[in-house]
Design a protein around this motif. Structure first.
Motif, PDB file in Angstrom:
ATOM      1  N   GLY A  66       0.836  -1.199   0.000  1.00 27.83           N
ATOM      2  CA  GLY A  66       0.000   0.000   0.000  1.00 27.83           C
ATOM      3  C   GLY A  66       0.870   1.247   0.000  1.00 27.83           C
ATOM      4  N   THR A  67       1.975   1.177   0.710  1.00 24.84           N
ATOM      5  CA  THR A  67       2.907   2.313   0.727  1.00 24.84           C
ATOM      6  C   THR A  67       3.442   2.547  -0.681  1.00 24.84           C
ATOM      7  N   TRP A  92      -2.651   6.550   8.736  1.00 23.67           N
ATOM      8  CA  TRP A  92      -1.587   5.589   9.008  1.00 23.67           C
ATOM      9  C   TRP A  92      -0.295   6.271   8.573  1.00 23.67           C
ATOM     10  N   ASP A 162      -7.266   6.957  -0.266  1.00 25.48           N
ATOM     11  CA  ASP A 162      -6.541   5.873   0.394  1.00 25.48           C
ATOM     12  C   ASP A 162      -7.584   4.891   0.941  1.00 25.48           C
ATOM     13  N   ALA A 164      -6.850   1.700   1.798  1.00 23.51           N
ATOM     14  CA  ALA A 164      -6.123   0.560   2.370  1.00 23.51           C
ATOM     15  C   ALA A 164      -6.960  -0.198   3.390  1.00 23.51           C
ATOM     16  N   GLN A 165      -7.765   0.536   4.174  1.00 27.69           N
ATOM     17  CA  GLN A 165      -8.518  -0.106   5.255  1.00 27.69           C
ATOM     18  C   GLN A 165      -9.982  -0.334   4.883  1.00 27.69           C
ATOM     19  N   SER A 186      -4.226  -1.573   0.108  1.00 32.64           N
ATOM     20  CA  SER A 186      -3.132  -2.377   0.675  1.00 32.64           C
ATOM     21  C   SER A 186      -3.630  -3.807   0.789  1.00 32.64           C
ATOM     22  N   LYS A 191      -5.484  -6.422   6.327  1.00 36.10           N
ATOM     23  CA  LYS A 191      -6.508  -5.797   5.489  1.00 36.10           C
ATOM     24  C   LYS A 191      -7.627  -6.775   5.104  1.00 36.10           C
TER      25      LYS A 191
HETATM   26  C1  LIG Z   1      -4.658   3.871   5.709  1.00 32.75           C
HETATM   27  C2  LIG Z   1      -3.452   3.111   5.239  1.00 32.75           C
HETATM   28  N1  LIG Z   1      -2.760   3.578   4.173  1.00 32.75           N
HETATM   29  C3  LIG Z   1      -1.684   2.936   3.705  1.00 32.75           C
HETATM   30  C4  LIG Z   1      -1.223   1.767   4.290  1.00 32.75           C
HETATM   31  C5  LIG Z   1       0.031   1.152   3.792  1.00 32.75           C
HETATM   32  O1  LIG Z   1      -0.127  -0.149   3.353  1.00 32.75           O
HETATM   33  P1  LIG Z   1       1.088  -1.200   3.412  1.00 32.75           P
HETATM   34  O2  LIG Z   1       1.240  -1.645   4.840  1.00 32.75           O
HETATM   35  O3  LIG Z   1       0.609  -2.297   2.520  1.00 32.75           O
HETATM   36  O4  LIG Z   1       2.298  -0.534   2.900  1.00 32.75           O
HETATM   37  C6  LIG Z   1      -1.923   1.231   5.381  1.00 32.75           C
HETATM   38  C7  LIG Z   1      -1.469  -0.018   6.013  1.00 32.75           C
HETATM   39  O5  LIG Z   1      -1.675  -0.294   7.148  1.00 32.75           O
HETATM   40  C8  LIG Z   1      -3.054   1.930   5.880  1.00 32.75           C
HETATM   41  O6  LIG Z   1      -3.743   1.488   6.924  1.00 32.75           O
END
Ligand SMILES: Cc1ncc(COP(=O)(O)O)c(C=O)c1O
Length: 416
Positions: A66-67, A92, A162, A164-165, A186, A191
């Motif tokens: 996700g990053t 996050w 975003d 991811a969640q 992510s 997740k």
């Molecule tokens: C809101 C949010 N954005 C981005 C990420 C980043 O994802 P990753 O851990 O896959 O790099 C997360 C991961 O916990 C997240 O909760």
């Protein structure tokens, strides 16, 4: 009545032979790399195609996290020195970290009782330097995308969602990630669906897709898997963020299971909410769209900080070990992120904080920077809703929550 609340790894509880078979297929074909191998099985390709259909978008780009998805997207938008990027106070670390790593300046926006970006504060935080708005569909539930998109469009500022969640979540019948110019997901272990580590970028904008592609790979594009020269505005530097075939194989299977995983979490959450709904002193997070909530977390608000601390203590004693008061929820809260609060530079040059291009963007990230959010974080608690709960576990949790809320009155009466 003590229980052993399961861990919150939604996709893991749904793994079976299908994921095993998919991984074996990659290994048996000797093709761990998505672009070539002994006999390329093309799992990442297939996952991307399935993602386009699932989210109803033109382009899906699988990446390694996700990053990585955030970084590739921000490169696509051209975020850099002189840019301000608005992020919510409940987030996050990766979201704000991606902004800093572009040499840009994060600007915090309050959250409201939805625990997502407060549109009223968003409006206030926009400056002539705002180049991107990043609403985060936090803790499973969608933001108020109508209000956010209206403000963004009025000011001509692009939006990166975003998600991811909130994978699979929706707002007014439309999947999250498809309102803004780009959306990211992510696939990390916590997740809604997972392949251990992974991410996804989605967009309907071909230019942004091409730039994100170049940024995630080697700065070029690929045609039939072979590196190729893009048009000049998409020639970039690559970030080495490709997804491996092993992850793509698992992600493809998990995507097919995602609707079932979400249905189960939502149903459990609904039942728990029903059983605790009239508990004095407890209120629920306001959902912008109850049907669109993907369901992995329950956020409850108490009347004050002491009450929240006490409720967490009682709930943990009774076996709800992974409940958190939001203020203590680690790197999800802006003021708990040491590198942000201390404005830790990326290099001895002091960037991004000391760059000439950023000299007018001076912001504070310590507790107090977002007082409305701080007040909510202090008295709210978050409980993960695992994806394979039994009715017995749900009922026990409801009883514990009621007890935790009810026990407050008696204890505080004696303390006063
Ligand atoms: C809101 C949010 N954005 C981005 C990420 C980043 O994802 P990753 O851990 O896959 O790099 C997360 C991961 O916990 C997240 O909760």
């Amino acid at each position: 009545m003590k229980i052993n609340w399961p861990h919150e790894f939604p996709g893991v509880y749904w793994q079976d032979k299908k994921e095993e078979q998919a991984v074996l297929d990659v290994l048996r074909n000797g093709s761990l790399f998505r672009y070539y191998g002994l006999r390329p099985p093309k799992h990442v390709d297939r996952y991307e195609k399935a993602a386009c259909a699932f989210y109803q978008v033109k382009h899906a780009l699988a990446v390694n996290s996700g990053t990585g998805a955030l970084m590739a997207s921000m490169r696509a938008f051209g975020i850099g020195p002189g840019c301000e990027v608005i992020v919510p106070a409940f987030l996050w670390v990766a979201t704000v970290g991606a902004v800093v790593q572009m040499d840009a300046i994060p600007v915090l926006c309050e959250v409201d009782d939805t625990f997502t970006m407060d549109p009223w504060d968003l409006q206030r935080k926009i400056t002539p330097r705002t180049k991107l708005i990043v609403p985060i569909h936090m803790a499973g539930a969608p933001c108020n995308m109508t209000a956010i998109m209206k403000i963004a469009r009025q000011h001509g500022i692009p939006v990166l969602e975003d998600c991811a969640q909130c994978n699979g979540g929706s707002y007014r019948g439309q999947k999250v990630g498809t309102f803004g110019d780009m959306g990211i997901f992510s696939l990390q272990l916590n997740k809604n669906m997972t392949c251990g580590e992974g991410g996804l970028v989605i967009t309907n904008n071909t230019h942004l897709y091409t730039r994100a592609f170049a940024a995630h790979d080697m700065g070029l594009i690929r045609v039939n898997g072979r590196l190729s020269m893009p048009e000049p505005s998409s020639l970039l530097w690559g970030g080495g963020r490709r997804m491996s075939e092993l992850c793509g194989a698992v992600a493809g299977v998990q995507l097919r299971k995602l609707p079932k995983i979400l249905a189960q979490m939502r149903a459990s959450k609904q039942r728990i909410k029903q059983w605790i709904k009239n508990t004095p002193g407890l209120s629920f997070r306001r959902l912008t769209d109850e049907q669109g909530d993907s369901g992995p977390f329950l956020i409850l608000t108490l009347s004050g900080e002491k009450q929240a601390l006490q409720a967490v203590r009682v709930m943990r004693e009774q076996g709800l070990h992974n409940v958190h008061r939001l203020a203590d929820y680690g790197l999800h809260i802006y003021s708990n992120i040491p590198s942000l609060v201390k404005k830790i530079p990326l290099s001895p040059a002091g960037n991004p904080w000391r760059l000439e291009a950023n000299r007018r963007s001076v912001y504070n990230y310590q507790a107090g920077a977002c007082p409305q959010s701080d007040e909510l974080f202090a008295r709210s608690i978050l409980l993960p809703i695992p994806s394979r709960l039994t009715r017995k576990q749900e009922q026990a949790a409801a009883q514990i929550i009621r007890k935790a809320a009810g026990s407050l009155d008696a204890r505080y009466k004696t303390n006063c």
